[in-house]
Motif scaffolding. Sequence first.
Motif, PDB file in Angstrom:
ATOM      1  N   GLY A  89       2.247  38.179  67.865  1.00 40.44           N
ATOM      2  CA  GLY A  89       1.236  37.162  67.571  1.00 40.44           C
ATOM      3  C   GLY A  89      -0.104  37.802  67.246  1.00 40.44           C
ATOM      4  N   TRP A  90      -0.442  38.841  67.978  1.00 41.00           N
ATOM      5  CA  TRP A  90      -1.717  39.515  67.735  1.00 41.00           C
ATOM      6  C   TRP A  90      -1.692  40.272  66.414  1.00 41.00           C
TER       7      TRP A  90
ATOM      8  N   MET B 220      -6.576  38.712  59.894  1.00 41.18           N
ATOM      9  CA  MET B 220      -7.373  37.565  59.445  1.00 41.18           C
ATOM     10  C   MET B 220      -8.849  37.744  59.767  1.00 41.18           C
TER      11      MET B 220
ATOM     12  N   LEU C 280       4.615  29.321  71.098  1.00 41.42           N
ATOM     13  CA  LEU C 280       4.135  29.341  69.714  1.00 41.42           C
ATOM     14  C   LEU C 280       2.639  29.079  69.653  1.00 41.42           C
TER      15      LEU C 280
ATOM     16  N   ILE D  28       9.672  33.994  67.587  1.00 43.03           N
ATOM     17  CA  ILE D  28       9.429  33.238  68.826  1.00 43.03           C
ATOM     18  C   ILE D  28      10.334  32.018  68.889  1.00 43.03           C
TER      19      ILE D  28
ATOM     20  N   GLY E  21       0.036  39.703  63.799  1.00 48.81           N
ATOM     21  CA  GLY E  21       0.026  38.788  62.651  1.00 48.81           C
ATOM     22  C   GLY E  21      -1.344  38.177  62.442  1.00 48.81           C
ATOM     23  N   PHE E  22      -2.133  38.175  63.487  1.00 50.78           N
ATOM     24  CA  PHE E  22      -3.433  37.499  63.424  1.00 50.78           C
ATOM     25  C   PHE E  22      -4.578  38.423  63.058  1.00 50.78           C
TER      26      PHE E  22
ATOM     27  N   SER F 251       0.696  32.342  71.036  1.00 54.97           N
ATOM     28  CA  SER F 251       0.643  33.477  70.109  1.00 54.97           C
ATOM     29  C   SER F 251      -0.409  33.187  69.041  1.00 54.97           C
ATOM     30  N   VAL F 252      -1.379  34.099  68.864  1.00 58.14           N
ATOM     31  CA  VAL F 252      -2.534  33.762  68.031  1.00 58.14           C
ATOM     32  C   VAL F 252      -2.151  33.495  66.574  1.00 58.14           C
ATOM     33  N   ALA F 253      -1.268  34.321  66.013  1.00 61.79           N
ATOM     34  CA  ALA F 253      -0.923  34.148  64.590  1.00 61.79           C
ATOM     35  C   ALA F 253      -0.346  32.762  64.333  1.00 61.79           C
ATOM     36  N   THR F 254       0.617  32.345  65.174  1.00 65.99           N
ATOM     37  CA  THR F 254       1.236  31.047  64.932  1.00 65.99           C
ATOM     38  C   THR F 254       0.300  29.924  65.341  1.00 65.99           C
ATOM     39  N   ASN F 255      -0.559  30.173  66.318  1.00 68.45           N
ATOM     40  CA  ASN F 255      -1.512  29.154  66.743  1.00 68.45           C
ATOM     41  C   ASN F 255      -2.397  28.719  65.583  1.00 68.45           C
TER      42      ASN F 255
ATOM     43  N   MET G 148       6.191  38.938  72.371  1.00 68.84           N
ATOM     44  CA  MET G 148       5.712  37.806  71.574  1.00 68.84           C
ATOM     45  C   MET G 148       4.190  37.845  71.435  1.00 68.84           C
ATOM     46  N   PHE G 149       3.507  38.232  72.512  1.00 68.94           N
ATOM     47  CA  PHE G 149       2.047  38.386  72.437  1.00 68.94           C
ATOM     48  C   PHE G 149       1.692  39.401  71.357  1.00 68.94           C
TER      49      PHE G 149
ATOM     50  N   PHE H 295       6.583  33.301  63.781  1.00 67.07           N
ATOM     51  CA  PHE H 295       7.160  31.986  64.019  1.00 67.07           C
ATOM     52  C   PHE H 295       8.671  32.075  64.219  1.00 67.07           C
TER      53      PHE H 295
ATOM     54  N   VAL I 112       2.455  35.546  59.868  1.00 68.36           N
ATOM     55  CA  VAL I 112       2.539  34.307  60.642  1.00 68.36           C
ATOM     56  C   VAL I 112       3.976  33.801  60.696  1.00 68.36           C
TER      57      VAL I 112
END
Lengths: 536, 304
Positions: free
Chosen positions: B77-78, B84, A374, B19, B80-81, A377-381, B73-74, B16, B12
Motif C-alpha cells: 500500500g505504501w 503520488m 483495503l 489485498i 503504490g502510494f 492501505s494508502v494506495a488503495t485508500n 499489505m502495508f 487492490f 494501486v
Amino acid sequence: MSNTTEKIEYVSYLDHQGKYKGIMSWLMATDHKRIGLLYMYAIITFFFIGVLLGLMMKLELLAPGETIMTAKMYNSVFTLHGILMIFMVVIPGLSAVFGNFFLPILIGAKDVAFPKLNRFSWWIFIVGSIMAVLSQLLKDGPPDTGWTFYAPYSTTTNSNVIMATAAAFVLGFSSILTGLNFIVTIHQMRAPGMKFFHMPLFPWALYATAWIQLLATPVIGITLLMLIAERAFQIGFFDPALGGDPLLFQHLFWIYSHPAVYVMMLPAMGVITEIIPTFCQRQIYGYKAVAISSLAIAAVGFLVWGHHMYTSGMSDQARWFFSLLTFIVAVPSAIKVFNWITTMYKGSIDVQPPFLYALAFIFLFIIGGTTGLLLGSVATNVQVHDTAFVVAHFHYIIFGGMGFAFFAAIHYWFPKMYGRMYDIKLANISLVIKFIGFNLLYFPQFIIGVQGMPRRYFDYPEQFQPAQVISSVGGFILAFGLFLMVYNLVKAAKSGAVAPANPWKGSTLEWQIPSPPSLENFDEAPIIKVNPYDYK
Amino acid sequence: MFDNSSNFVQGVDSAFLIITGISVFFLVVLTGLMIYFVIKYNRKKGKPAVQIKDNSLLEITWITIPMILVLYMFYIGWEGFIPMRNVPKDAMEVTAIGSMWKFEFEYKGNKMSDTMVVPINKAVKVNLASKDVLHGFSVPGFRIKEDMVPQKDNYTWFIPGKLGDFDIYCTVYCGLNHSYMMSLIKVVSQEEFDMWLKALPVKKADNSLGLKLLEKNGCIACHSLDGSKVVGPSFKGIYGNMRNLNTNGIKKDIKVDDAYIKTSINEPDAQIVDGYPKGLMKSYKGLISDTEIEQITQYLKELK
C-alpha cells in the motif's frame, strides 16, 4: 427459630414494587436491569427512525436527479441518519443495554457500583436525545453538515449546528459516566472467588470498552465546544479565514471517533464470545487470548485515527505511521475470529437463532474487516476514500457486525429478560431475509465506490444506476426482515411461552438464576467456577 | 495487464488485487470451516462435545502469520502510494481551484478554463486550492484523490497515458450542490494541447474588492453573477433596476439602491424578492462592515 435466614420469596424484577409506582417506577429506576430496558426501548426507537431515513435515501437514489426530495433535504436526511445511528444507537448500544442488564449478573453482583449515577446517565441520554430532536426543529433548519461536522463548512453553514453539536456533547456524558461505572463495578464488585481471569468474556469486552468511553469521549466534548465557540464568537480554531486550521478539526474529531468504533465493536465481539460456547457446549478456545485481544484492540485503537485523513493534506510521515498502526490493529480482531471458529471444532452444535446470528455476524464481520484492509492501505485508500466503498465498509462492520450482534444478544437473552420465548422459526426466517437484504443493499456499493461513485451524493452519473437500484431493493427487503423480527419479539414479550431458567444450557451465571431475575439477581450466593465456560 | 490511463494505475490496482485476493481466501476458508463444523458436529448427531485444551503454539502461529500478511499489505500500500507525493521537477503546473460548486483550472499566464486539458504522456502537477470550504479533487480513472483545503498548499500529480475524457468528482461534502460539482480532464495530443492553450483567454485582472468580499462571504454560493438562478436571485444587472418585492403577502415594487442592498445584507427577510421564501438567507449583520457593504455595492453597480 433457626439461625439460617428465611428463604427469600422470588419476585421478578419486572413485578417488584419499590418506592415509586407506575411510570415513575421506570423513570426513577436504579435497578440496572430496568435501566438496561429503558436504554433498549429508546435505542430501538431511534434505530427505527434512522432506518426510515435510510429508506428515504434509498428511494431518492433509485434514479439520478431529484426523485423524492430536494438536494437540501437529502443533505439534512443523511446528517440526521448519521447523528441518530452513531450517537444515539450504536455507541450506547450494547454497553448501555446488555452491559447494564448483564454485567452485574455475569460477575455475581447485585447491581453496578453506582446505581444512582447509572440512572443519571440514562437521564442525560434522554436530554441529549431531546436536544438532537430540537436541532431538527429550530429556526435555522436541520443541520446539513454530515455527522462528521467538518470545518469550515460546519462553522459557516446556516443551519442548527450549535444545537446538534450541543446534543452530541451532552450525550457524551452518558457514555463517560457509564464507562466509569462499569470500570469500578468490574474492579470492586466481582463475587468473592472470581478473579479477573475467571470472569466471562463479555465483562472483559465491556471493561476494555469502558476505558475507551472514559478516556476518548472528553476529546470530542472539547472539539464540539470549540466548534460551538467558533460559530458563536468567531474564534478562529478551524476556519482559515479566521486564522484557523481545518485539519485541526479533523484530527481532534477522529481522535475520539476512531476509538468510538471500538466502543461499538468490542461489546459486540463479547456477545458473540458468550453465545458460541453455549451453543457448542464447549469452553471458548483461547480464553486468555480473547481477553487480552480486547485490551489490545482498545489500546492500539487510540493510535490509528489518521487513516480517515490520508488525502487531507496531512504529512507523508503521518500517513505512513497511521497506515502501519491500522494494519497492526487488525490482528487482534482476526485472532478472535480464529478462536470462535475453533470453539466449534468437536463441539455439540445446536443451531438456534442466537447461534445463527453469531454465524451471520462472523461472515459479515470478515467482509467488513477485510475491506478495512483495503482502506488501511494508502494506495488503495486514495481510490476509495470518500466513496460509496467506505459507506459499504462501515455498514458491514457496524450494522453487519455490531447490529447483528445486538440482534444475537436479544435473541440469546430474551428468555432471561422477559421469562418468555419467541417463535424460533419466525426468528430464523427473519434472519435469512435480513441477511439477503443486507448483502443486496451494501455489496453493490463496494463496486460503484471503486469505480468512483462519491459518498454524500444526492445525484449521480447514469452508469451507477443499476447498482443503486439493486441496493435500494435490498434496503426494503432488509427493512421487512427487521419488521418481522420486532413483531416476533414484541408478541413474545406479551404472550410468548413461559421460558425456563436455562433454555440454552448455558454455563455462565445468568443461567443459574430464574427467568426473569429477581431484583437483586442472586437470592442465594452464586457458585463461582474457575472456568466460566465449564461444560464438563 | 493494467490500464495505462495514468502512471499510478498499476501500483494501486496491483495492491487492490493482492489485498482482495488474500481477503477472499480467508473469507472462503473461514466460512467453509464454519459451515463444515456446524454440519459435522451438529448436536442432532448425538455425540457429546470434546473439551479441547488450548494450544499456545497454535495461538502464536495464527498471530504471527496474519501479522506478516498485514505488514506485507502495508508495504504494498505504501509503495503504490508514495510516488503520488514525489512530483517530477519538469512537471507542467496547473492550479485547480475548488469553490462552491465548481472547479476552475488556472494555467500559466493567468489563463482560466472550466475543464483541465492536458497533453498525453507529460507529467502534470495539480496545485490544489479552495476559495471557501473543503473540496475533494478526485479522478478515479487516474487513481488519484487529494483534498482542496482553503489557504493550504496541497497538490497531486499524474502522467496521463491514454487519450480521452476522465471524470473529476468533488469528494468532500461541501453543501447544497456537492453532487453537481464535477468536471473533466481531457487528455489530448501535444499539438492539440498547444493550440488549445494558445487560444485560452487570459483572465481579466479583477481587482474589485467588492467581488472578493462576495466570494469570501460565500454570497456567490447562492447568487450568481451571470444571470442564472441558483438559490437566490442573480446579482447581474440588479443595481438601478426595479424589483418586485413580496413581504408577508404585501407586494411592492422598488428600485435597487444602496439602502436596499444594505437592508438585504443585514435583514434579509425584511424585503424579499417575489417568488423566494423567507428564512433562506441568514443575516450578515456584524459579519460584513458598512465599509464592506459600500465596496460590494460599488461592484454591483458595475455588474451590468
